[in-house]
Scaffold this active site. Structure first.
Site, PDB file in Angstrom:
ATOM      1  N   TYR A 185      -3.461  -3.532   1.144  1.00 19.35           N
ATOM      2  CA  TYR A 185      -2.226  -2.851   0.934  1.00 19.35           C
ATOM      3  C   TYR A 185      -1.425  -2.551  -0.166  1.00 19.35           C
ATOM      4  O   TYR A 185      -0.738  -1.863  -0.291  1.00 19.35           O
ATOM      5  CB  TYR A 185      -1.178  -3.606   2.077  1.00 19.35           C
ATOM      6  CG  TYR A 185      -1.605  -3.398   3.745  1.00 19.35           C
ATOM      7  CD1 TYR A 185      -2.743  -2.812   4.097  1.00 19.35           C
ATOM      8  CD2 TYR A 185      -0.945  -4.221   4.466  1.00 19.35           C
ATOM      9  CE1 TYR A 185      -3.118  -2.861   5.314  1.00 19.35           C
ATOM     10  CE2 TYR A 185      -1.403  -4.515   5.704  1.00 19.35           C
ATOM     11  CZ  TYR A 185      -2.546  -3.765   5.974  1.00 19.35           C
ATOM     12  OH  TYR A 185      -2.821  -3.791   7.473  1.00 19.35           O
ATOM     13  N   ARG A 205       4.497  -1.737  12.430  1.00 18.43           N
ATOM     14  CA  ARG A 205       5.089  -1.467  11.137  1.00 18.43           C
ATOM     15  C   ARG A 205       6.393  -0.634  11.385  1.00 18.43           C
ATOM     16  O   ARG A 205       6.490  -0.031  12.337  1.00 18.43           O
ATOM     17  CB  ARG A 205       4.218  -0.547  10.213  1.00 18.43           C
ATOM     18  CG  ARG A 205       3.973   0.756  10.449  1.00 18.43           C
ATOM     19  CD  ARG A 205       2.927   1.459   9.619  1.00 18.43           C
ATOM     20  NE  ARG A 205       2.392   2.724   9.986  1.00 18.43           N
ATOM     21  CZ  ARG A 205       1.908   3.757   9.083  1.00 18.43           C
ATOM     22  NH1 ARG A 205       1.803   3.272   7.740  1.00 18.43           N
ATOM     23  NH2 ARG A 205       1.509   4.642   9.695  1.00 18.43           N
ATOM     24  N   ASN A 257      12.213  -2.111  17.494  1.00 14.48           N
ATOM     25  CA  ASN A 257      10.867  -2.814  18.003  1.00 14.48           C
ATOM     26  C   ASN A 257      11.118  -4.253  18.417  1.00 14.48           C
ATOM     27  O   ASN A 257      10.297  -4.802  19.395  1.00 14.48           O
ATOM     28  CB  ASN A 257      10.065  -2.830  16.596  1.00 14.48           C
ATOM     29  CG  ASN A 257       9.253  -1.611  16.409  1.00 14.48           C
ATOM     30  OD1 ASN A 257       9.547  -0.491  17.325  1.00 14.48           O
ATOM     31  ND2 ASN A 257       8.665  -1.592  15.364  1.00 14.48           N
TER      32      ASN A 257
END
Length: 268
Positions: free
Chosen positions: A42, A224, A234
């Site tokens: 990443y 994410r 979330n």
């Protein structure tokens, strides 16, 4: 039984604005997240580690997971220890709670790679060992090589890809099945059973998709998100309890779609 791990974490993958992961992680920790997921590939471990260090949350209260990747980096399995130590250096920590093998492809060799993971575990650099994007045969091979149990298997999982076989293996062997892309990159908002449940609970479709995953035994998720509103939305999935009929309706979705499908993936 699975290891102790917060079932809802923050995924930090992005193909742009790596520096923005710093703000996302700091915000997530402020909202209440205690599970942060990143990876060597990443290219944001430095920002993730800095955000944890600069937050008001003690390092020992954060479940930190990262991954080394072996389909093209490092060049040979003999470099695995260097890759692990590189992750720790970039994260600014002397251990990670969970280290995943990112893909069982390319130069991946179970005995060489997992042997290095086992050594890192024995040396205190890695609390728990996980795998990612494995097939059942790779999981069985890993169990034969490791001296410790697999702690988690991370793979794509959402209402369009429920991964029944891999979830069954997680239940049988007592580890976490950790969902990435758990809201199918937003596609769950177009699924009628998800939308109907969202309307019934005054929730977002993304909360419903995450709550559906969390209703499953041995399942965790690392969506994410960027921005406080998205991160907090979330996180609200933890408090959403779907009815049995709502879970069954989502289970009954027949459409299937895999979103992460590189040509070198083990299933191709």
């Amino acid at each position: 039984m699975p290891i102790e791990m917060p079932r809802l974490g923050l995924g930090t993958y992005t193909d742009d604005d790596q520096e923005g992961r710093y703000d996302a992680v700091k915000t997530a920790l402020d909202v209440g997240y205690r599970h942060i997921d990143t990876a060597q590939v990443y290219e944001n471990e430095e920002y993730v580690g800095a955000a944890i260090a600069d937050s008001d949350v003690a390092r020992e209260d954060v479940f930190l997971a990262t991954k080394t990747v072996h389909h093209d980096v490092p060049e040979s399995p003999g470099d695995v220890r260097d890759a692990i130590e590189g992750c720790l250096e970039r994260l600014g920590t002397n251990y990670v709670d969970l280290l995943y093998v990112h893909w069982p492809t390319g130069v991946y060799d179970a005995e060489a790679v997992l042997g290095a993971y086992q050594d890192a575990h024995d040396d205190g650099l890695v609390e728990h060992i996980g795998v990612s994007n494995f097939l059942p045969e790779h999981l069985e091979e890993a169990r034969e090589v490791l001296d410790v149990p697999i702690a988690a298997h991370q793979f794509e999982m959402h209402p369009l890809l429920p991964q029944d076989e891999l979830r069954a293996d997680a239940r049988e062997h007592g580890y976490w099945a950790v969902a990435y892309s758990p809201v199918a990159q937003g596609r769950v908002a177009d699924l009628d059973p998800v939308v109907e449940a969202a309307d019934a609970h005054d929730a977002s479709p993304y909360q419903v998709a995450l709550a559906w995953l969390l209703s499953k035994e041995n399942v965790a998720a690392v969506p994410r998100a960027t921005g406080r509103a998205h991160i907090a939305d979330n996180y609200g999935a933890r408090d959403l309890e779907l009815t049995a009929s709502e879970v069954a309706a989502i289970d009954a979705i027949e459409d299937r779609e895999r979103l992460i499908d590189p040509e070198w993936a083990p299933w191709n």
